[in-house]
Design a protein around this motif. Sequence first.
Motif, PDB file in Angstrom:
ATOM      1  N   GLY A  73       0.806  -1.211   0.000  1.00 43.47           N
ATOM      2  CA  GLY A  73       0.000   0.000   0.000  1.00 43.47           C
ATOM      3  C   GLY A  73       0.843   1.265   0.000  1.00 43.47           C
ATOM      4  N   LYS A  74       0.178   2.388   0.035  1.00 44.36           N
ATOM      5  CA  LYS A  74       0.889   3.659   0.066  1.00 44.36           C
ATOM      6  C   LYS A  74       0.366   4.506   1.215  1.00 44.36           C
ATOM      7  N   THR A  87      -1.035   7.836   3.051  1.00 44.08           N
ATOM      8  CA  THR A  87      -1.986   8.864   2.643  1.00 44.08           C
ATOM      9  C   THR A  87      -1.990   9.976   3.682  1.00 44.08           C
ATOM     10  N   PRO A 145      -0.974   2.569   5.386  1.00 45.28           N
ATOM     11  CA  PRO A 145      -1.942   1.772   4.632  1.00 45.28           C
ATOM     12  C   PRO A 145      -2.530   0.668   5.499  1.00 45.28           C
ATOM     13  N   LYS A 146      -3.652   0.179   5.084  1.00 49.28           N
ATOM     14  CA  LYS A 146      -4.345  -0.838   5.864  1.00 49.28           C
ATOM     15  C   LYS A 146      -4.168  -2.232   5.275  1.00 49.28           C
ATOM     16  N   ASP A 147      -3.171  -2.402   4.413  1.00 44.57           N
ATOM     17  CA  ASP A 147      -2.917  -3.732   3.858  1.00 44.57           C
ATOM     18  C   ASP A 147      -2.014  -4.534   4.800  1.00 44.57           C
ATOM     19  N   SER A 154       2.524  -4.271   3.824  1.00 40.47           N
ATOM     20  CA  SER A 154       3.428  -3.214   4.263  1.00 40.47           C
ATOM     21  C   SER A 154       3.867  -3.472   5.689  1.00 40.47           C
TER      22      SER A 154
END
Length: 110
Positions: free
Chosen positions: A39-40, A42, A60-62, A65
């Motif tokens: 993810g990135k 924000t 990110p909520k993935d 990462s």
Amino acid sequence: MKRKYIYIVGCLLSFIGMIGCEDMDDNYKQYLEEYNYSGKVTSVRSYLGFERVALAWDNPKDQKSKHILIEYGVDKQQKIFDYLVDSVVIDGLDTGTGFDFCYIHIGQCG
């Protein structure tokens, strides 16, 4: 006689068209394999001070990462964190110098 030339030209155009389209799938072959990108960050915020900057962001909520790499300055100085942080203070910056900051999430270190 005209039909013969039209037939020959049509066959040549078809043959050239097939040869020209032969390697078209090379443009997207890399996307055929499944790849899960990390993810990135924000909502990046920066708080400026004298010869320092505080940076904050939303992680990110993935689940891929796991690490943070911050790269800044002309000489590409790096700060690497082995866990997800959502803010950092960078000291020792030169007064009157502009800095670009890059945030990169790393799924796996190494």
